[in-house]
Design an enzyme around this catalytic site. Structure first.
Site, PDB file in Angstrom:
ATOM      1  N   ASP A   1      42.055  44.312  34.523  1.00  0.00           N
ATOM      2  CA  ASP A   1      40.430  44.718  34.187  1.00  0.00           C
ATOM      3  C   ASP A   1      40.872  45.327  32.986  1.00  0.00           C
ATOM      4  OD1 ASP A   1      38.275  46.004  36.278  1.00  0.00           O
ATOM      5  OD2 ASP A   1      38.206  46.813  35.129  1.00  0.00           O
ATOM      6  N   CYS A   8      28.777  41.364  43.985  1.00  0.00           N
ATOM      7  CA  CYS A   8      27.630  42.054  45.619  1.00  0.00           C
ATOM      8  C   CYS A   8      26.552  42.107  44.550  1.00  0.00           C
ATOM      9  CB  CYS A   8      28.440  43.159  45.143  1.00  0.00           C
ATOM     10  SG  CYS A   8      29.189  44.165  43.843  1.00  0.00           S
ATOM     11  N   GLY A  51      40.488  48.401  42.590  1.00  0.00           N
ATOM     12  CA  GLY A  51      42.360  47.271  43.684  1.00  0.00           C
ATOM     13  C   GLY A  51      41.572  47.435  44.932  1.00  0.00           C
ATOM     14  N   GLY A  52      40.712  47.258  45.407  1.00  0.00           N
ATOM     15  CA  GLY A  52      40.082  47.497  46.452  1.00  0.00           C
ATOM     16  C   GLY A  52      40.788  45.745  46.950  1.00  0.00           C
ATOM     17  N   CYS A 109      39.040  41.273  37.800  1.00  0.00           N
ATOM     18  CA  CYS A 109      38.328  42.389  37.265  1.00  0.00           C
ATOM     19  C   CYS A 109      38.374  42.931  38.494  1.00  0.00           C
ATOM     20  CB  CYS A 109      36.511  41.753  37.071  1.00  0.00           C
ATOM     21  SG  CYS A 109      36.064  40.414  35.785  1.00  0.00           S
ATOM     22  N   ALA A 110      40.202  43.585  38.584  1.00  0.00           N
ATOM     23  CA  ALA A 110      40.173  44.215  39.896  1.00  0.00           C
ATOM     24  C   ALA A 110      39.876  45.944  39.885  1.00  0.00           C
ATOM     25  CB  ALA A 110      41.784  44.268  39.433  1.00  0.00           C
ATOM     26  N   ASP A 136      35.892  38.708  40.532  1.00  0.00           N
ATOM     27  CA  ASP A 136      35.333  39.335  40.923  1.00  0.00           C
ATOM     28  C   ASP A 136      33.836  40.816  40.409  1.00  0.00           C
ATOM     29  OD1 ASP A 136      33.584  41.249  42.566  1.00  0.00           O
ATOM     30  OD2 ASP A 136      35.048  42.383  43.735  1.00  0.00           O
TER      31      ASP A 136
END
Length: 393
Positions: free
Chosen positions: A233, A334, A213-214, A209-210, A281
């Site tokens: 993604d 998060c 791209g961080g 789940c890029a 992520d």
């Protein structure tokens, strides 16, 4: 703009933020930028003052306020200087009327505050979710070392191996170090989430789940640009931002994959059972990022949260099928809600007998269930849940 006109502008902006929160519209930052783009007469001091008023009012209002005026009145209740600006002047707000609605304080809507408390987030831990976030950077080791990077402002070393912290609001994107790819903006907690992947040069790693791209860029640096790194993604717009960022960072190993929702495994079929590590992520409520997006707590509903949980489960199950025997599946959200963290890890292990949770001993954070939690009050980072799960041989 007069001080009273600044208050009226903040009220108008808050009305727009509240409406956007109810209708899933644009975020507050974009609404503020659009507002002032149409009002070129407002100087930088005016823009800064109005923005500060808007975010102070958002943070002080727990549930969604009735109106922008009600949100500003919540500030005025405890600040006589602001109350005095409700003066009825030409460009200012009307005088305060006795008994008119005032936004209720608190952390969030009651149902959400209760879920956070049940997940161990209350008291000072809860209050810290509404503080102002720091501005963290990650030094890109493909091009530089932390001790050699020169920045135009003072920077403090963080607990992340390549982390730096500067004052919030610093114009990072205008710096030579940013334009040359020496640094990237990345919260310390996000940097630790990447460290949990333990990516090594020469490995095959998939960022499922890029997004923009961080984390992919951080993984490329950990891998020293050697191996296979897939950034996938389903959001074309977000994924398209990775190309220019990767070029700036010198991360030439990254391969992007635009994935159709529901067809992830089929479109990554050549990696089935072969990846050394898969990072999931996953989309989540974002409760750990309220310091940066305080109005996000107005957007979350029980129904929306209920939709996130099965998506996370499905992505974990997809990731599990891509991992080789002995490989690593790293689950990150998060969020500080157990439903999107510890409970998800437990549920995955129940569905996948033989998989083992790894012990994470990061410099910041603490154990939470079968994983690890980072939180604003205790750790000075955004809120994260991280679990690393190993596939049996």
């Amino acid at each position: 703009m007069t001080p009273a006109a600044r208050v009226q502008a903040a009220i108008e902006l808050l009305d727009a933020v509240i409406e956007a929160a109810r209708s899933d519209g644009a975020p507050a930052d974009r609404l503020i930028a659009d507002y002032f783009r149409a009002r070129r007469y407002a100087g930088s001091k005016d823009r800064r003052a109005v923005r500060e008023l808007v975010y102070r009012a958002i943070r002080v209002s727990g549930p969604v306020p009735d109106s922008g005026r009600a949100a500003l009145l919540a500030l005025a209740r405890d600040d006589e200087a602001i109350a005095g600006l409700f003066d009825g002047s030409a460009h200012g707000p009307a005088p305060i009327r006795e008994g008119e609605p005032v936004a209720r304080g608190g952390l969030a809507p009651d149902w959400l505050a209760a879920l956070l408390a049940a997940s161990g987030v209350d008291g000072k831990d809860a209050a810290a979710l509404l503080d102002r976030a720091p501005l963290d950077l990650r030094v890109n080791t493909l091009k530089a070392a932390r001790e050699t990077v020169q920045l135009p402002v003072p920077a403090h070393v963080t607990d992340a191996p390549n982390g730096l912290r500067v004052e919030p609001g610093a114009p990072v994107e205008s710096w030579d170090a940013f334009r040359d790819g020496l640094v990237e903006v990345q919260d310390t907690g996000s940097q630790f989430a990447c460290l949990a992947v333990a990516a090594q040069p020469g490995e095959t790693v998939i960022d499922l789940c890029a997004g923009a791209g961080g984390k992919t860029l951080a993984l490329a640096a950990m891998m020293d640009n050697r191996g296979v790194l897939i950034a996938s993604d389903s959001d074309r717009n977000r994924l398209s931002r990775l190309g220019p960022r990767a070029e700036r960072a010198g991360a030439g190993m990254i391969e992007t994959r635009l994935i159709d929702p529901g067809k992830e495994l089929a479109m990554l079929a050549e990696f089935a059972g072969t990846a050394d590590a898969v990072l999931v992520d996953a989309p989540c409520s974002g409760t750990g990022t309220w310091r940066r997006n305080p109005e996000a707590r107005w957007r979350l509903t029980p129904e929306r949260l209920a939709r996130f949980v099965p998506v996370q489960e499905r992505l974990l199950d997809i990731g599990a099928q891509l991992v080789r025997p002995g490989g690593r599946l790293v689950f990150v959200t998060c969020s500080l809600l157990d439903a999107e963290g510890a409970d998800q890890a437990e549920s995955f292990l129940a569905r996948h007998p033989g998989w083992v949770p790894d012990s994470l001993d990061l410099p910041l954070g603490s154990p939470r269930g079968k994983g690890w939690r980072l939180a604003p009050f205790a750790d000075g980072t955004d809120g994260f849940f991280i679990a690393r799960l190993t596939r049996p041989w």
